[in-house]
Design an enzyme around this catalytic site. Structure first.
Site, PDB file in Angstrom:
ATOM      1  CG  ASP A 138      -1.985   1.026   1.198  1.00  0.00           C
ATOM      2  OD1 ASP A 138      -3.142   0.671   0.929  1.00  0.00           O
ATOM      3  OD2 ASP A 138      -1.649   2.215   1.427  1.00  0.00           O
ATOM      4  CG  ASN A 194      -4.223  11.661  -5.514  1.00  0.00           C
ATOM      5  OD1 ASN A 194      -3.644  11.656  -6.583  1.00  0.00           O
ATOM      6  ND2 ASN A 194      -4.961  10.636  -5.102  1.00  0.00           N
ATOM      7  CG  HIS A 205      -6.679  12.368  -9.443  1.00  0.00           C
ATOM      8  ND1 HIS A 205      -6.842  11.384 -10.388  1.00  0.00           N
ATOM      9  CD2 HIS A 205      -7.273  11.918  -8.311  1.00  0.00           C
ATOM     10  CE1 HIS A 205      -7.522  10.392  -9.853  1.00  0.00           C
ATOM     11  NE2 HIS A 205      -7.804  10.694  -8.597  1.00  0.00           N
ATOM     12  CG  ASP A 242      -3.948   8.903 -12.378  1.00  0.00           C
ATOM     13  OD1 ASP A 242      -4.342   8.501 -11.263  1.00  0.00           O
ATOM     14  OD2 ASP A 242      -4.713   9.318 -13.258  1.00  0.00           O
ATOM     15  CD  GLU A 278      -4.128   3.754  -1.179  1.00  0.00           C
ATOM     16  OE1 GLU A 278      -5.106   3.299  -1.771  1.00  0.00           O
ATOM     17  OE2 GLU A 278      -4.168   4.084   0.007  1.00  0.00           O
TER      18      GLU A 278
HETATM   19  N1  LIG Z   1      -4.444   9.586  -8.498  1.00  0.00           N
HETATM   20  C1  LIG Z   1      -5.229   8.570  -8.120  1.00  0.00           C
HETATM   21  N2  LIG Z   1      -5.630   8.495  -6.837  1.00  0.00           N
HETATM   22  C2  LIG Z   1      -6.397   7.476  -6.457  1.00  0.00           C
HETATM   23  C3  LIG Z   1      -6.783   6.466  -7.374  1.00  0.00           C
HETATM   24  N3  LIG Z   1      -7.534   5.572  -6.682  1.00  0.00           N
HETATM   25  C4  LIG Z   1      -7.600   6.018  -5.414  1.00  0.00           C
HETATM   26  N4  LIG Z   1      -6.913   7.161  -5.266  1.00  0.00           N
HETATM   27  C5  LIG Z   1      -6.728   7.964  -4.056  1.00  0.00           C
HETATM   28  O1  LIG Z   1      -5.911   7.283  -3.135  1.00  0.00           O
HETATM   29  C6  LIG Z   1      -6.092   7.909  -1.859  1.00  0.00           C
HETATM   30  C7  LIG Z   1      -5.990   6.874  -0.777  1.00  0.00           C
HETATM   31  O2  LIG Z   1      -5.964   7.551   0.435  1.00  0.00           O
HETATM   32  P1  LIG Z   1      -6.003   6.862   1.853  1.00  0.00           P
HETATM   33  O3  LIG Z   1      -6.838   5.606   1.762  1.00  0.00           O
HETATM   34  O4  LIG Z   1      -6.401   7.877   2.839  1.00  0.00           O
HETATM   35  O5  LIG Z   1      -4.573   6.334   2.101  1.00  0.00           O
HETATM   36  P2  LIG Z   1      -3.201   7.097   2.241  1.00  0.00           P
HETATM   37  O6  LIG Z   1      -3.309   8.563   2.037  1.00  0.00           O
HETATM   38  O7  LIG Z   1      -2.237   6.404   1.316  1.00  0.00           O
HETATM   39  O8  LIG Z   1      -2.810   6.841   3.717  1.00  0.00           O
HETATM   40  P3  LIG Z   1      -2.032   5.589   4.318  1.00  0.00           P
HETATM   41  O9  LIG Z   1      -2.571   4.377   3.594  1.00  0.00           O
HETATM   42  O10 LIG Z   1      -2.347   5.596   5.753  1.00  0.00           O
HETATM   43  O11 LIG Z   1      -0.592   5.781   4.051  1.00  0.00           O
HETATM   44  C8  LIG Z   1      -7.455   8.608  -1.922  1.00  0.00           C
HETATM   45  O12 LIG Z   1      -7.250  10.002  -1.860  1.00  0.00           O
HETATM   46  C9  LIG Z   1      -8.001   8.222  -3.300  1.00  0.00           C
HETATM   47  O13 LIG Z   1      -8.737   9.276  -3.897  1.00  0.00           O
HETATM   48  C10 LIG Z   1      -6.357   6.588  -8.738  1.00  0.00           C
HETATM   49  O14 LIG Z   1      -6.652   5.757  -9.598  1.00  0.00           O
HETATM   50  N5  LIG Z   1      -5.570   7.650  -9.053  1.00  0.00           N
END
Ligand SMILES: Nc1nc2c(ncn2[C@@H]2O[C@H](COP(=O)(O)OP(=O)(O)OP(=O)(O)O)[C@@H](O)[C@H]2O)c(=O)[nH]1
Length: 332
Positions: free
Chosen positions: A208, A216, A221, A225, A251
């Site tokens: 992860d 982001n 965004h 990506d 992610e």
């Molecule tokens: N750019 C992009 N962002 C994505 C995609 N799918 C999910 N996300 C973003 O990934 C982010 C995941 O955030 P969180 O689940 O809070 O996790 P995190 O910020 O990595 O925090 P930790 O896991 O604790 O390290 C969210 O803001 C989603 O919008 C994608 O296909 N592209």
């Protein structure tokens, strides 16, 4: 002189009976020949228009006795050579498919028809083409002679390419080009079953990206990506050909390493962690930054009833890695 019969104005009325009959037979024969000629013309137009080769093979003599004009177009080879030597067809078949093509043709002698034969050929110009080559057993009018096998070999290259593309779209994550969640777990279940059946080792890795939301939010965004794409490339570079790798969430990525012993799996997980950490990204404003990932690693145990229990352990290990400060591998 009396007329032999009243034949109207056909001209034959002037002939004696025997001559008239001969002439009549001749005219019939001519009409028949013309009719056959027209038929032949029609058949060759039809055969020429079909994107498939019709063929007939004399089983006893091992000789091709007919091949339609499409052969030259589809195989890019000379029909005359094929009619002289059946080996020409065999030589055109892609080496890996020769055995299947021959066995499936033999099966027609027992089964009467084989309608699911697909194999590849190499055209005269070197191009690879896919054929669907259905064949049927034909009996000859003369029962003393051996059977003939007739077939229709259709060029299905475009259909195969389309099927391949559809398969790719259905199984691939569009953004990262790695396996999508559904396909990854489908394959992972297969590896799980195999490992249990043969009591072989299997490692499961969850990854992860850390603080991805912040990436982001800070860099946009699109930059997010790019990070996902780069992490997927790191996965593909570090893992072996036989390993499975997929994007199973926003992610989140997962890998299955069949036959991989714990020591090696841990080394691979740590190498992946380092690879990701080494990558430098440049944001639109010129700012350079790096990303890290938390990884949870586990191994198949004899007591695991299903893949989901392996997954749950890897997931718990990954959350432990997050809790302990991120950017690390935890074995669960
Ligand atoms: N750019 C992009 N962002 C994505 C995609 N799918 C999910 N996300 C973003 O990934 C982010 C995941 O955030 P969180 O689940 O809070 O996790 P995190 O910020 O990595 O925090 P930790 O896991 O604790 O390290 C969210 O803001 C989603 O919008 C994608 O296909 N592209």
């Amino acid at each position: 002189m009396r007329l032999a019969s009243n034949q109207g104005d056909s001209g034959m009325g002037m002939l004696p009976g025997g001559d008239a009959q001969t002439l009549l037979a001749l005219m019939h024969a001519r009409a028949e020949a013309a009719r056959l000629g027209e038929r032949e013309q029609l058949f060759s137009t039809l055969l020429g228009g079909v994107n498939a080769v019709l063929w007939a093979f004399d089983w006893q003599a091992q000789r091709m006795i007919y091949v339609s004009p499409a052969y030259e177009r589809i195989f890019g080879r000379s029909p005359a050579l094929l009619l002289a030597d059946y080996g020409e067809w065999r030589n055109a078949i892609y080496p890996d498919d020769v055995e299947f093509a021959q066995k499936s043709m033999l099966a027609v002698l027992d089964e009467g028809a084989v309608e699911t034969r697909e194999y590849r050929i190499i055209r005269g110009d070197g191009q690879l083409r896919w054929l669907s080559d259905k064949c049927f057993l034909g009996r000859r009018a003369d029962r003393g002679q051996g059977p003939i096998i007739v077939g229709i070999a259709e060029d299905i290259t475009e259909k195969k390419q389309l099927e391949g593309e559809l398969q790719r779209l259905a199984t691939t994550d569009v953004l990262t080009q790695s396996s999508n969640r559904r396909h990854f777990f489908e394959c992972a279940r297969g590896e799980f079953e195999r490992a249990r059946q043969f009591a072989s080792s299997l490692a499961f890795l969850l990854l992860d990206i850390d603080d991805f939301k912040r990436i982001n939010d800070t860099h946009g965004h699109q930059m997010g990506d790019q990070v996902l794409q780069k992490v997927a490339r790191c996965g593909a570079a570090v893992l072996r050909q036989s390993d499975l790798f997929g994007r199973i969430g926003g992610e989140e990525f997962a890998a299955v390493l069949p036959g991989c012993q714990p020591d090696l799996a841990e080394q691979i997980a740590e190498r992946l962690q380092r690879e990701i950490e080494r990558v430098v990204f440049t944001a639109e404003n010129g700012e350079r930054f790096r990303v890290t990932a938390s990884l949870g690693l586990t191994y198949l145990k004899a007591s695991d009833p299903e893949l989901s229990s392996v997954f749950a352990r890897a997931d718990a290990a990954m959350y432990t890695a997050k809790r302990l400060g991120k950017n690390q591998v935890i074995v669960g």
